[in-house]
Scaffold this motif. Structure first.
Motif, PDB file in Angstrom:
ATOM      1  N   ASP A  37      43.984  41.620  35.196  1.00 31.86           N
ATOM      2  CA  ASP A  37      42.875  41.660  34.348  1.00 31.86           C
ATOM      3  C   ASP A  37      42.222  40.245  34.099  1.00 31.86           C
TER       4      ASP A  37
ATOM      5  N   CYS B  76      34.049  46.562  35.345  1.00 28.54           N
ATOM      6  CA  CYS B  76      35.349  47.134  35.129  1.00 28.54           C
ATOM      7  C   CYS B  76      36.203  45.881  34.733  1.00 28.54           C
TER       8      CYS B  76
ATOM      9  N   HIS C 181      39.118  45.355  35.069  1.00 28.02           N
ATOM     10  CA  HIS C 181      40.308  44.788  36.191  1.00 28.02           C
ATOM     11  C   HIS C 181      39.843  43.956  37.024  1.00 28.02           C
TER      12      HIS C 181
ATOM     13  N   SER D  81      40.524  52.752  37.428  1.00 28.10           N
ATOM     14  CA  SER D  81      40.675  52.829  35.993  1.00 28.10           C
ATOM     15  C   SER D  81      39.489  53.505  35.560  1.00 28.10           C
TER      16      SER D  81
ATOM     17  N   VAL E 242      40.216  51.907  27.372  1.00 27.67           N
ATOM     18  CA  VAL E 242      41.024  52.353  28.520  1.00 27.67           C
ATOM     19  C   VAL E 242      41.634  53.718  28.486  1.00 27.67           C
TER      20      VAL E 242
ATOM     21  N   GLY F  59      44.789  52.872  33.648  1.00 28.75           N
ATOM     22  CA  GLY F  59      45.011  51.515  34.318  1.00 28.75           C
ATOM     23  C   GLY F  59      44.526  52.035  35.770  1.00 28.75           C
TER      24      GLY F  59
ATOM     25  N   ALA G  44      43.302  48.774  34.574  1.00 28.69           N
ATOM     26  CA  ALA G  44      42.633  48.060  33.539  1.00 28.69           C
ATOM     27  C   ALA G  44      43.372  47.922  32.403  1.00 28.69           C
TER      28      ALA G  44
END
Length: 144
Positions: A28, A89, A91, A111, A120, A123, A125
């Motif tokens: 991230d 996002c 991520h 994500s 979140v 994931g 993320a």
């Protein structure tokens, strides 16, 4: 070219390829500056203060993604409650792709985020979507 030289070249090329693949799937904290395709539900938008949508444009339990004006996703988690979050996002900085069943989805790496608070829900993320402030005037929704 000797066998040793060929092996060194091939080993170096394999290392560069592996580094490139790993960089594309970083964590991230990386900021590659790339964005993904906005996908379903993405539309233009407006800068701060300009109208984005009417209340009727945002479905209950869903939302709408606006790619202009800094990128925002507006959701209506429950009837009459409107929220806004960054549409990028956390991520790998792809634009989120859709909002369904109370969840904001990013198709780049899977994500998902809560449409109620941007946290979140799945994931890779690890950070939620930053909240943005809305200004609601009658039936019109705009960024504050």
């Amino acid at each position: 070219m000797s066998d040793t030289t060929r092996r060194a070249v091939l080993a170096g090329a394999a290392g560069v390829t592996a580094a490139t693949v790993l960089a594309a799937c970083g964590d991230d904290a990386s900021d590659t500056g790339s964005t993904g395709n906005a996908g379903n539900g993405a539309t233009g938008g407006a800068a701060a203060g300009g109208p984005l949508a009417s209340k009727a444009d945002i479905p209950v339990g869903g939302g709408k993604i606006f790619t202009d004006g800094g990128g925002v996703v507006v959701t209506q988690p429950t009837s009459g409650q409107f929220k806004a979050f960054s549409s990028i996002c956390t991520h790998q900085q792809c634009v989120v792709s859709e909002v369904t069943d109370g969840t904001i989805h990013c198709k780049c790496h899977g994500s998902t985020f809560s449409a109620a608070d941007g946290s979140v829900t799945n994931g890779p993320a690890t950070k939620g979507l930053p909240e943005k402030q809305l200004k609601i005037d009658g039936d019109t929704i705009a960024l504050a």
